[in-house]
Design a protein around this motif. Structure first.
Motif, PDB file in Angstrom:
ATOM      1  N   LEU A 124      79.855  65.145 -46.545  1.00  0.00           N
ATOM      2  CA  LEU A 124      79.643  63.613 -46.552  1.00  0.00           C
ATOM      3  C   LEU A 124      78.260  63.218 -46.126  1.00  0.00           C
ATOM      4  N   ASP A 125      78.029  62.120 -46.522  1.00  0.00           N
ATOM      5  CA  ASP A 125      76.696  61.529 -46.395  1.00  0.00           C
ATOM      6  C   ASP A 125      77.078  60.496 -45.061  1.00  0.00           C
ATOM      7  N   TYR A 126      76.175  60.141 -44.311  1.00  0.00           N
ATOM      8  CA  TYR A 126      76.307  59.085 -43.246  1.00  0.00           C
ATOM      9  C   TYR A 126      76.167  57.770 -43.697  1.00  0.00           C
ATOM     10  N   ASP A 127      74.933  57.202 -43.743  1.00  0.00           N
ATOM     11  CA  ASP A 127      74.791  56.101 -44.096  1.00  0.00           C
ATOM     12  C   ASP A 127      75.111  55.520 -45.373  1.00  0.00           C
ATOM     13  N   GLY A 128      76.078  54.231 -45.313  1.00  0.00           N
ATOM     14  CA  GLY A 128      76.625  54.019 -46.437  1.00  0.00           C
ATOM     15  C   GLY A 128      77.860  54.677 -46.803  1.00  0.00           C
ATOM     16  N   SER A 131      79.134  55.014 -42.294  1.00  0.00           N
ATOM     17  CA  SER A 131      78.903  53.964 -41.701  1.00  0.00           C
ATOM     18  C   SER A 131      78.553  52.595 -42.648  1.00  0.00           C
ATOM     19  N   PRO A 132      78.386  51.275 -42.198  1.00  0.00           N
ATOM     20  CA  PRO A 132      77.971  50.500 -43.038  1.00  0.00           C
ATOM     21  C   PRO A 132      76.404  50.519 -43.097  1.00  0.00           C
ATOM     22  N   ILE A 133      75.879  49.830 -44.343  1.00  0.00           N
ATOM     23  CA  ILE A 133      74.429  49.843 -44.439  1.00  0.00           C
ATOM     24  C   ILE A 133      74.099  48.622 -43.695  1.00  0.00           C
ATOM     25  N   VAL A 134      73.252  48.544 -42.766  1.00  0.00           N
ATOM     26  CA  VAL A 134      72.696  47.441 -41.776  1.00  0.00           C
ATOM     27  C   VAL A 134      71.313  47.454 -41.980  1.00  0.00           C
ATOM     28  N   ASP A 135      70.527  46.281 -41.389  1.00  0.00           N
ATOM     29  CA  ASP A 135      69.365  46.225 -41.539  1.00  0.00           C
ATOM     30  C   ASP A 135      68.661  46.974 -40.301  1.00  0.00           C
ATOM     31  N   ASP A 136      69.021  47.342 -39.408  1.00  0.00           N
ATOM     32  CA  ASP A 136      68.408  48.344 -38.287  1.00  0.00           C
ATOM     33  C   ASP A 136      69.166  49.545 -38.242  1.00  0.00           C
ATOM     34  N   PRO A 137      68.537  50.684 -38.803  1.00  0.00           N
ATOM     35  CA  PRO A 137      69.175  52.095 -38.713  1.00  0.00           C
ATOM     36  C   PRO A 137      69.795  52.479 -37.207  1.00  0.00           C
ATOM     37  N   ILE A 162      75.572  65.732 -44.345  1.00  0.00           N
ATOM     38  CA  ILE A 162      74.284  65.958 -44.775  1.00  0.00           C
ATOM     39  C   ILE A 162      73.742  64.626 -44.988  1.00  0.00           C
ATOM     40  N   THR A 163      72.371  64.714 -44.209  1.00  0.00           N
ATOM     41  CA  THR A 163      71.833  63.231 -44.162  1.00  0.00           C
ATOM     42  C   THR A 163      70.391  63.264 -43.899  1.00  0.00           C
ATOM     43  N   GLY A 164      69.847  62.131 -44.426  1.00  0.00           N
ATOM     44  CA  GLY A 164      68.472  62.187 -44.293  1.00  0.00           C
ATOM     45  C   GLY A 164      67.838  62.050 -42.971  1.00  0.00           C
ATOM     46  N   ARG A 165      68.726  61.702 -42.203  1.00  0.00           N
ATOM     47  CA  ARG A 165      68.498  61.454 -40.841  1.00  0.00           C
ATOM     48  C   ARG A 165      68.389  62.750 -40.142  1.00  0.00           C
ATOM     49  N   SER A 166      67.894  62.567 -38.651  1.00  0.00           N
ATOM     50  CA  SER A 166      67.653  63.935 -37.919  1.00  0.00           C
ATOM     51  C   SER A 166      69.042  64.422 -37.547  1.00  0.00           C
ATOM     52  N   SER A 184      67.711  66.001 -41.861  1.00  0.00           N
ATOM     53  CA  SER A 184      66.609  66.114 -42.632  1.00  0.00           C
ATOM     54  C   SER A 184      66.982  66.691 -44.106  1.00  0.00           C
ATOM     55  N   HIS A 185      67.684  65.851 -44.688  1.00  0.00           N
ATOM     56  CA  HIS A 185      68.204  66.308 -46.226  1.00  0.00           C
ATOM     57  C   HIS A 185      68.446  67.879 -46.343  1.00  0.00           C
ATOM     58  N   GLY A 186      69.018  68.639 -45.157  1.00  0.00           N
ATOM     59  CA  GLY A 186      69.441  69.833 -45.435  1.00  0.00           C
ATOM     60  C   GLY A 186      68.489  70.914 -44.852  1.00  0.00           C
ATOM     61  N   LEU A 247      59.462  52.825 -39.372  1.00  0.00           N
ATOM     62  CA  LEU A 247      59.239  54.256 -39.597  1.00  0.00           C
ATOM     63  C   LEU A 247      60.355  55.238 -38.761  1.00  0.00           C
ATOM     64  N   GLU A 248      60.958  56.233 -39.140  1.00  0.00           N
ATOM     65  CA  GLU A 248      61.518  57.167 -38.630  1.00  0.00           C
ATOM     66  C   GLU A 248      61.077  58.250 -38.732  1.00  0.00           C
ATOM     67  N   HIS A 249      60.829  59.190 -37.630  1.00  0.00           N
ATOM     68  CA  HIS A 249      60.373  60.578 -37.678  1.00  0.00           C
ATOM     69  C   HIS A 249      61.715  61.540 -37.347  1.00  0.00           C
ATOM     70  N   HIS A 250      62.078  62.377 -38.526  1.00  0.00           N
ATOM     71  CA  HIS A 250      63.402  63.099 -38.537  1.00  0.00           C
ATOM     72  C   HIS A 250      62.912  64.574 -38.031  1.00  0.00           C
ATOM     73  N   LYS A 251      61.853  64.974 -37.799  1.00  0.00           N
ATOM     74  CA  LYS A 251      61.339  66.394 -37.615  1.00  0.00           C
ATOM     75  C   LYS A 251      61.053  66.986 -38.828  1.00  0.00           C
ATOM     76  N   TYR A 258      61.614  49.958 -45.687  1.00  0.00           N
ATOM     77  CA  TYR A 258      61.039  48.534 -46.325  1.00  0.00           C
ATOM     78  C   TYR A 258      62.219  47.485 -46.565  1.00  0.00           C
ATOM     79  N   ARG A 259      63.415  47.629 -46.393  1.00  0.00           N
ATOM     80  CA  ARG A 259      64.607  46.970 -46.403  1.00  0.00           C
ATOM     81  C   ARG A 259      64.211  45.305 -45.674  1.00  0.00           C
ATOM     82  N   ASN A 260      63.348  45.544 -44.551  1.00  0.00           N
ATOM     83  CA  ASN A 260      63.128  44.190 -44.048  1.00  0.00           C
ATOM     84  C   ASN A 260      61.872  43.611 -44.379  1.00  0.00           C
TER      85      ASN A 260
HETATM   86  O1  LIG Z   1      71.033  60.707 -46.485  1.00  0.00           O
HETATM   87  P1  LIG Z   1      71.578  59.502 -45.664  1.00  0.00           P
HETATM   88  O2  LIG Z   1      72.439  59.843 -44.474  1.00  0.00           O
HETATM   89  O3  LIG Z   1      72.193  58.456 -46.755  1.00  0.00           O
HETATM   90  O4  LIG Z   1      70.094  58.874 -45.034  1.00  0.00           O
HETATM   91  C1  LIG Z   1      69.225  58.046 -45.923  1.00  0.00           C
HETATM   92  C2  LIG Z   1      68.727  57.034 -44.753  1.00  0.00           C
HETATM   93  O5  LIG Z   1      69.730  56.596 -43.924  1.00  0.00           O
HETATM   94  C3  LIG Z   1      69.145  55.492 -43.090  1.00  0.00           C
HETATM   95  O6  LIG Z   1      68.724  54.575 -43.754  1.00  0.00           O
HETATM   96  C4  LIG Z   1      69.570  53.751 -44.494  1.00  0.00           C
HETATM   97  O7  LIG Z   1      70.626  53.135 -43.671  1.00  0.00           O
HETATM   98  C5  LIG Z   1      69.958  52.125 -42.636  1.00  0.00           C
HETATM   99  C6  LIG Z   1      71.280  51.783 -41.749  1.00  0.00           C
HETATM  100  O8  LIG Z   1      72.258  51.164 -42.611  1.00  0.00           O
HETATM  101  C7  LIG Z   1      69.435  50.915 -43.542  1.00  0.00           C
HETATM  102  O9  LIG Z   1      69.031  50.137 -42.688  1.00  0.00           O
HETATM  103  C8  LIG Z   1      68.438  51.712 -44.588  1.00  0.00           C
HETATM  104  O10 LIG Z   1      67.842  50.655 -45.354  1.00  0.00           O
HETATM  105  C9  LIG Z   1      68.877  52.736 -45.233  1.00  0.00           C
HETATM  106  O11 LIG Z   1      68.017  53.368 -46.021  1.00  0.00           O
HETATM  107  C10 LIG Z   1      68.324  56.155 -41.969  1.00  0.00           C
HETATM  108  O12 LIG Z   1      67.847  55.154 -41.207  1.00  0.00           O
HETATM  109  C11 LIG Z   1      66.823  56.955 -42.922  1.00  0.00           C
HETATM  110  O13 LIG Z   1      66.465  57.694 -42.052  1.00  0.00           O
HETATM  111  C12 LIG Z   1      67.650  57.808 -43.896  1.00  0.00           C
HETATM  112  O14 LIG Z   1      66.708  58.476 -44.516  1.00  0.00           O
END
Ligand SMILES: O=P(O)(O)OC[C@H]1O[C@H](O[C@H]2O[C@H](CO)[C@@H](O)[C@H](O)[C@H]2O)[C@H](O)[C@@H](O)[C@@H]1O
Length: 281
Positions: A124-128, A131-137, A162-166, A184-186, A247-251, A258-260
């Motif tokens: 499973l992916d996390y974001d979207g 969880s819903p996609i929102v402006d602030d991660p 599996i996610t791009g987040r840390s 960190s994408h695996g 910016l986010e540092h995921h290690k 750039y959403r905002n």
């Molecule tokens: O692999 P994922 O779990 O899909 O991670 C990709 C990025 O997800 C997050 O950003 C995304 O969701 C945010 C919250 O809804 C949204 O504000 C942002 O525009 C989306 O790109 C996370 O914050 C990133 O670090 C991940 O790279």
């Protein structure tokens, strides 16, 4: 489909509450030294950097289009009035996005029949997705209902996020000990001690009874941590002054949000920024 909850899925064996020690936070991942080669921070600096590119390259190599198409269109809000505008446009855009990326739910029969008699694991992916996609991660929270659905799925199938987040951040958001977490994408995977994730890769850590930690951590890109730190510093420098950038540092990787950022500014600067930073490293 015949579901049995007694699957021998490699769930985390340690019922103890997950804490920072167990999940790992940057260099303090585990209480004992990590095996595998260590790399001096100067090593990667010797790699000759390529010259920054031109704006035309960004359009011709398709990066900007790829970035746009990998994000579903969002609803535009007039913030001052909190009124939704252009709802029709958004719906049309969403429908055409769905045509390109159809929902698996519409093909459920097909998927379940081809999965018959096969070992199933759920990724499973996390974001979207959870969880819903929102402006602030930092505000992308998973609902309790969704959490209990995922908990249920994990009773039947080995389940991984599996996610791009840390990894530590996504665990903080999900909070279920019975899952695998691949951050960190695996590049940063936490799994149970009972199952090897890595086939003896030097950058994996498997606990021993003496160490007393039931974790299995696989970080195949550990040697690139200093480079990612350097990339992150460069991103901070290069995004200074772009309003709305986050910016986010995921290690093991970094995200530039750039959403905002104002659309016009984004079109000119976001692609060029990524292009330049990629070319440097
Ligand atoms: O692999 P994922 O779990 O899909 O991670 C990709 C990025 O997800 C997050 O950003 C995304 O969701 C945010 C919250 O809804 C949204 O504000 C942002 O525009 C989306 O790109 C996370 O914050 C990133 O670090 C991940 O790279």
């Amino acid at each position: 489909m015949d579901l049995k909850s007694s699957h021998s899925s490699p769930v985390l064996a340690d019922p103890a509450p997950i804490n920072k020690l167990r999940l790992g936070v940057h260099s303090n991942l585990l209480p004992y030294p990590q095996p595998g080669p260590s790399f001096s921070s100067g090593k990667y600096m010797a790699i000759p950097r390529r010259k920054p590119g031109k704006i035309d390259d960004v359009y011709s190599n398709g990066w900007l289009d790829a970035m746009k198409s990998s994000s579903p269109p969002r609803k535009k809000l007039i913030k001052d009035f909190t009124i939704e505008v252009a709802a029709d446009d958004t719906d049309i855009a969403y429908s055409s996005w769905m045509l390109k990326y159809p929902s698996a739910l519409n093909s459920f029969e097909k998927i379940s029949s081809s999965a018959k008699n096969k070992k199933i694991a759920v990724f499973l992916d996390y974001d979207g997705t959870l969880s819903p996609i929102v402006d602030d991660p930092d505000h992308a929270l998973m609902s309790d209902d969704m959490r209990s659905v995922v908990r249920n799925v994990a009773k039947y199938f080995p389940t991984a996020i599996i996610t791009g987040r840390s990894r530590d951040k996504v665990f903080e958001l999900v909070g279920l000990t019975e899952l695998y977490y691949a951050g960190s994408h695996g590049m940063d995977i936490l799994g149970p001690a009972s199952r090897s994730l890595s086939n003896g890769h030097p950058n994996s850590i498997e606990s021993t009874p003496q160490q007393g930690e039931e974790v299995n951590l696989f970080q195949p890109a550990k040697e690139f941590i200093p480079m990612i730190d350097e990339v992150f510093k460069t991103l901070i420098e290069n995004t200074k002054g772009i309003k709305g950038v986050k910016l986010e540092h995921h290690k093991f990787c970094a995200s530039v949000h750039y959403r905002n950022v104002d659309e016009k500014v984004r079109n000119v600067r976001a692609g060029l920024l990524l292009h330049n930073v990629f070319m440097m490293f």
